[in-house]
Design an enzyme around this catalytic site. Sequence first.
Site, short mmCIF file in Angstrom:
data_model
loop_
_atom_site.label_atom_id
_atom_site.label_comp_id
_atom_site.label_asym_id
_atom_site.label_seq_id
_atom_site.Cartn_x
_atom_site.Cartn_y
_atom_site.Cartn_z
CD GLU A 1 7.12 0.79 3.38
OE1 GLU A 1 6.71 0.00 2.49
OE2 GLU A 1 6.83 0.66 4.57
CG ASP B 1 2.64 -4.71 -1.10
OD1 ASP B 1 3.46 -4.60 -0.17
OD2 ASP B 1 2.21 -3.74 -1.75
CB SER C 1 -0.88 -4.72 0.56
OG SER C 1 0.28 -3.95 0.56
CB SER C 2 -6.90 -3.57 0.11
OG SER C 2 -6.66 -2.38 -0.62
CD GLU D 1 -0.92 -3.48 -7.39
OE1 GLU D 1 -1.20 -2.39 -6.87
OE2 GLU D 1 -1.35 -4.55 -6.98
CG ASP E 1 9.19 -3.73 -2.89
OD1 ASP E 1 9.45 -2.52 -3.11
OD2 ASP E 1 8.03 -4.18 -2.90
N GLY F 1 -6.51 1.99 1.00
CA GLY F 1 -5.70 3.20 1.08
C GLY F 1 -4.95 3.36 2.38
#
Length: 385
Positions: free
Chosen positions: A33, A170, A124-125, A158, A36, A120
Amino acid sequence: MPASAVVATFQAHFGYAPALLVRAPGRVNIIGEHTDYNQGFVLPAAVDKQMLFAVSLNQENTIRLVAHDLNETFSIAADEVRRSDTAWANYILGVVAQLQERGVAVPGFDCAFGGNVPIGSGMSSSAAVECGIGYALNELLNAGLDKMELARAGQLAEHTYAGVMCGIMDQFASLFGKDGHVVRLDCRSLEYEYFPFDTQACRVVLCNSGIKHALADSEYNKRRQECERGVAILQQYHPEIQSLRDASPLQVKAHHDALGDLTYRRCLYVVEENQRVEAACRHLLAGELPQVGQLLYASHAGLRDNYEVSSQELDLLVELARPRPGVYGARMMGGGFGGCTINLVQAEHVADFVAYMSQAYEAQTGIKLETYETSIVDGVSTVGN
């Protein structure tokens, strides 16, 4: 959500059947986490929560979008694409802009989309939306972009349209997922390798804290800046360090005073997390799930204490899970400040685990706990393929 619901929404709004139907999965990240964007290693997998896209070119100069889940619409001229005040539309418009920058002539198109990737939750929607529309347009326009280029387009969308300076994990996971496998991505070279993950023996269960990422975007960008500051300081002593990927825990510890306590703790978390990803891969190959689980607990402690992106609710979920039968490991997942914990649970204990966690979490917080038992699936594809 059945694909038929998105198709029906498309037909209701546009009066004809879509030319293409695409599914784009959300993702979990087993471990790795905030590594990346530091050019390190991550270990994600695509999961069976997905976004669905019904898409057709419309022979006009207008992009017309329908968000099925929100029952909202948006339109803009295809040759005037720009960031809008409609937040959900920006994820799609950002990808269109990226394709245009790559020389792809994107004409008007109609799109209805929706799905069951919880917003949320850290699944990773947004990346699923970016990858789904990028894949669909690439197919419809025969643009010839490969999956890695589509992942880059989603990442940059993004950055430019959503204002979140995310790494590529993601989008990569949504596009490159493989049934029954996690995938280790080297975020510098973009080389990747699949590792088996048996979801028959061990299930991936997500527990949603019910807290939204109120701080996540601004704090996420702040963490990037703190890591960059650490690299600049470490480079004064070790010129070969181009990112935290190149630093060792010993090097970080040797320069605690120069880094200052806050930057030191940020850097130490990242370099230790990279080591945990590589250790997790070795344990997966050896079938050693208890050892993988211990690495998850260590990751959470680092995210909580050194990177400071956890929350009281996430910490509580991890501590509630720790003593439960059949639980190999747990940690917060995603950018932080809310969203889900990821839990590795023996299949035969999942029902009892979910029942206990739901009761105990609500008793202590007053928040009803949502849980998601996920399967690991293939990445983005047309429906039916």
